[in-house]
Design a protein around this motif. Structure first.
Motif, PDB file in Angstrom:
ATOM      1  N   LYS A   4      -4.430  20.107  -5.743  1.00  0.00           N
ATOM      2  CA  LYS A   4      -4.840  21.490  -5.498  1.00  0.00           C
ATOM      3  C   LYS A   4      -6.178  21.791  -6.150  1.00  0.00           C
ATOM      4  O   LYS A   4      -7.036  22.448  -5.565  1.00  0.00           O
ATOM      5  N   ARG A   5      -6.344  21.306  -7.373  1.00  0.00           N
ATOM      6  CA  ARG A   5      -7.591  21.571  -8.075  1.00  0.00           C
ATOM      7  C   ARG A   5      -8.746  20.839  -7.397  1.00  0.00           C
ATOM      8  O   ARG A   5      -9.835  21.389  -7.243  1.00  0.00           O
ATOM      9  N   LEU A   6      -8.526  19.613  -6.973  1.00  0.00           N
ATOM     10  CA  LEU A   6      -9.550  18.843  -6.261  1.00  0.00           C
ATOM     11  C   LEU A   6      -9.996  19.595  -5.016  1.00  0.00           C
ATOM     12  O   LEU A   6     -11.196  19.783  -4.787  1.00  0.00           O
ATOM     13  N   ASN A   7      -9.045  20.053  -4.238  1.00  0.00           N
ATOM     14  CA  ASN A   7      -9.353  20.778  -3.012  1.00  0.00           C
ATOM     15  C   ASN A   7     -10.100  22.070  -3.306  1.00  0.00           C
ATOM     16  O   ASN A   7     -11.102  22.384  -2.652  1.00  0.00           O
ATOM     17  N   ALA A   8      -9.649  22.814  -4.301  1.00  0.00           N
ATOM     18  CA  ALA A   8     -10.275  24.100  -4.630  1.00  0.00           C
ATOM     19  C   ALA A   8     -11.713  23.925  -5.110  1.00  0.00           C
ATOM     20  O   ALA A   8     -12.609  24.663  -4.688  1.00  0.00           O
ATOM     21  N   VAL A   9     -11.944  22.961  -5.974  1.00  0.00           N
ATOM     22  CA  VAL A   9     -13.294  22.740  -6.507  1.00  0.00           C
ATOM     23  C   VAL A   9     -14.220  22.261  -5.396  1.00  0.00           C
ATOM     24  O   VAL A   9     -15.354  22.718  -5.281  1.00  0.00           O
ATOM     25  N   ARG A  10     -13.728  21.346  -4.570  1.00  0.00           N
ATOM     26  CA  ARG A  10     -14.552  20.833  -3.471  1.00  0.00           C
ATOM     27  C   ARG A  10     -14.989  21.982  -2.564  1.00  0.00           C
ATOM     28  O   ARG A  10     -16.171  22.101  -2.224  1.00  0.00           O
ATOM     29  N   LYS A  11     -14.056  22.840  -2.207  1.00  0.00           N
ATOM     30  CA  LYS A  11     -14.381  23.962  -1.324  1.00  0.00           C
ATOM     31  C   LYS A  11     -15.319  24.948  -2.001  1.00  0.00           C
ATOM     32  O   LYS A  11     -16.248  25.458  -1.372  1.00  0.00           O
ATOM     33  N   LYS A  12     -15.088  25.215  -3.281  1.00  0.00           N
ATOM     34  CA  LYS A  12     -15.961  26.144  -4.004  1.00  0.00           C
ATOM     35  C   LYS A  12     -17.389  25.614  -4.049  1.00  0.00           C
ATOM     36  O   LYS A  12     -18.351  26.382  -3.992  1.00  0.00           O
ATOM     37  N   ARG A  13     -17.548  24.317  -4.141  1.00  0.00           N
ATOM     38  CA  ARG A  13     -18.872  23.698  -4.173  1.00  0.00           C
ATOM     39  C   ARG A  13     -19.501  23.604  -2.781  1.00  0.00           C
ATOM     40  O   ARG A  13     -20.654  23.215  -2.645  1.00  0.00           O
ATOM     41  N   GLY A  14     -18.719  23.892  -1.740  1.00  0.00           N
ATOM     42  CA  GLY A  14     -19.242  23.813  -0.380  1.00  0.00           C
ATOM     43  C   GLY A  14     -19.403  22.385   0.106  1.00  0.00           C
ATOM     44  O   GLY A  14     -20.261  22.102   0.948  1.00  0.00           O
ATOM     45  N   ILE A  15     -18.581  21.500  -0.391  1.00  0.00           N
ATOM     46  CA  ILE A  15     -18.648  20.079  -0.043  1.00  0.00           C
ATOM     47  C   ILE A  15     -17.527  19.763   0.942  1.00  0.00           C
ATOM     48  O   ILE A  15     -16.387  20.168   0.741  1.00  0.00           O
ATOM     49  N   THR A  16     -17.845  19.028   1.983  1.00  0.00           N
ATOM     50  CA  THR A  16     -16.831  18.677   2.974  1.00  0.00           C
ATOM     51  C   THR A  16     -16.010  17.475   2.500  1.00  0.00           C
ATOM     52  O   THR A  16     -16.454  16.665   1.681  1.00  0.00           O
ATOM     53  N   ALA A  17     -14.829  17.369   3.066  1.00  0.00           N
ATOM     54  CA  ALA A  17     -13.974  16.217   2.766  1.00  0.00           C
ATOM     55  C   ALA A  17     -14.648  14.929   3.256  1.00  0.00           C
ATOM     56  O   ALA A  17     -14.553  13.886   2.605  1.00  0.00           O
ATOM     57  N   GLN A  18     -15.342  15.012   4.373  1.00  0.00           N
ATOM     58  CA  GLN A  18     -16.039  13.827   4.895  1.00  0.00           C
ATOM     59  C   GLN A  18     -17.144  13.375   3.932  1.00  0.00           C
ATOM     60  O   GLN A  18     -17.318  12.183   3.705  1.00  0.00           O
ATOM     61  N   TYR A  19     -17.866  14.324   3.367  1.00  0.00           N
ATOM     62  CA  TYR A  19     -18.901  13.981   2.393  1.00  0.00           C
ATOM     63  C   TYR A  19     -18.270  13.266   1.193  1.00  0.00           C
ATOM     64  O   TYR A  19     -18.801  12.263   0.718  1.00  0.00           O
ATOM     65  N   MET A  20     -17.143  13.790   0.709  1.00  0.00           N
ATOM     66  CA  MET A  20     -16.458  13.169  -0.427  1.00  0.00           C
ATOM     67  C   MET A  20     -16.035  11.747  -0.075  1.00  0.00           C
ATOM     68  O   MET A  20     -16.243  10.822  -0.861  1.00  0.00           O
ATOM     69  N   ALA A  21     -15.447  11.581   1.095  1.00  0.00           N
ATOM     70  CA  ALA A  21     -15.010  10.251   1.521  1.00  0.00           C
ATOM     71  C   ALA A  21     -16.190   9.286   1.580  1.00  0.00           C
ATOM     72  O   ALA A  21     -16.110   8.160   1.079  1.00  0.00           O
ATOM     73  N   ASP A  22     -17.289   9.730   2.147  1.00  0.00           N
ATOM     74  CA  ASP A  22     -18.482   8.884   2.241  1.00  0.00           C
ATOM     75  C   ASP A  22     -19.020   8.535   0.859  1.00  0.00           C
ATOM     76  O   ASP A  22     -19.364   7.383   0.590  1.00  0.00           O
ATOM     77  N   ALA A  23     -19.086   9.515  -0.026  1.00  0.00           N
ATOM     78  CA  ALA A  23     -19.610   9.293  -1.374  1.00  0.00           C
ATOM     79  C   ALA A  23     -18.714   8.345  -2.169  1.00  0.00           C
ATOM     80  O   ALA A  23     -19.200   7.590  -3.021  1.00  0.00           O
ATOM     81  N   LEU A  24     -17.427   8.388  -1.889  1.00  0.00           N
ATOM     82  CA  LEU A  24     -16.478   7.512  -2.580  1.00  0.00           C
ATOM     83  C   LEU A  24     -16.309   6.175  -1.867  1.00  0.00           C
ATOM     84  O   LEU A  24     -15.546   5.323  -2.311  1.00  0.00           O
ATOM     85  N   GLN A  25     -17.003   6.014  -0.755  1.00  0.00           N
ATOM     86  CA  GLN A  25     -16.948   4.798   0.051  1.00  0.00           C
ATOM     87  C   GLN A  25     -15.515   4.479   0.470  1.00  0.00           C
ATOM     88  O   GLN A  25     -15.021   3.356   0.327  1.00  0.00           O
ATOM     89  N   THR A  26     -14.865   5.503   0.993  1.00  0.00           N
ATOM     90  CA  THR A  26     -13.510   5.359   1.503  1.00  0.00           C
ATOM     91  C   THR A  26     -13.410   6.124   2.813  1.00  0.00           C
ATOM     92  O   THR A  26     -14.328   6.860   3.184  1.00  0.00           O
ATOM     93  N   GLY A  27     -12.317   5.964   3.493  1.00  0.00           N
ATOM     94  CA  GLY A  27     -12.114   6.680   4.743  1.00  0.00           C
ATOM     95  C   GLY A  27     -11.651   8.108   4.501  1.00  0.00           C
ATOM     96  O   GLY A  27     -11.099   8.431   3.447  1.00  0.00           O
ATOM     97  N   ILE A  28     -11.865   8.949   5.496  1.00  0.00           N
ATOM     98  CA  ILE A  28     -11.462  10.343   5.383  1.00  0.00           C
ATOM     99  C   ILE A  28      -9.955  10.460   5.216  1.00  0.00           C
ATOM    100  O   ILE A  28      -9.469  11.302   4.458  1.00  0.00           O
ATOM    101  N   ARG A  29      -9.187   9.607   5.880  1.00  0.00           N
ATOM    102  CA  ARG A  29      -7.725   9.660   5.740  1.00  0.00           C
ATOM    103  C   ARG A  29      -7.308   9.356   4.309  1.00  0.00           C
ATOM    104  O   ARG A  29      -6.413  10.010   3.765  1.00  0.00           O
ATOM    105  N   ASN A  30      -7.945   8.379   3.704  1.00  0.00           N
ATOM    106  CA  ASN A  30      -7.612   8.044   2.319  1.00  0.00           C
ATOM    107  C   ASN A  30      -7.987   9.194   1.388  1.00  0.00           C
ATOM    108  O   ASN A  30      -7.207   9.565   0.502  1.00  0.00           O
ATOM    109  N   TYR A  31      -9.161   9.773   1.587  1.00  0.00           N
ATOM    110  CA  TYR A  31      -9.558  10.901   0.743  1.00  0.00           C
ATOM    111  C   TYR A  31      -8.590  12.068   0.915  1.00  0.00           C
ATOM    112  O   TYR A  31      -8.191  12.697  -0.062  1.00  0.00           O
TER     113      TYR A  31
END
Length: 77
Positions: A4-31
């Motif tokens: 929940k905290r991960l999701n909330a912070v990501r959204k507050k920062r205006g970062i997409t889940a796809q961006y996070m997945a790409d930055a972590l070098q993983t797939g969107i499903r895994n993220y």
């Protein structure tokens, strides 16, 4: 609490889940599994997530109350 905290912070920062997945070098499903609680990142992944979102690992792991109780102060985000 981490998902929940991960999701909330990501959204507050205006970062997409796809961006996070790409930055972590993983797939969107895994993220998405991190945000749903179905999977947990490695220690290295947790450090990267913390760096990307510019928050402490303690904050992501919901240890901010423990830190405050021990008079350790920080900016939440």
């Amino acid at each position: 609490m981490f998902p929940k905290r991960l999701n909330a912070v990501r959204k507050k920062r205006g970062i997409t889940a796809q961006y996070m997945a790409d930055a972590l070098q993983t797939g969107i499903r895994n993220y998405r599994k991190y945000e749903s609680g179905d999977a947990k990142p490695t220690i290295e992944g947790l450090v990267k997530i913390s760096d990307i979102l510019d928050v402490s690992i303690d904050y992501l792991l919901c240890r901010d109350d423990w830190l405050k109780a021990h008079e350790v102060f920080f900016d939440e985000f």
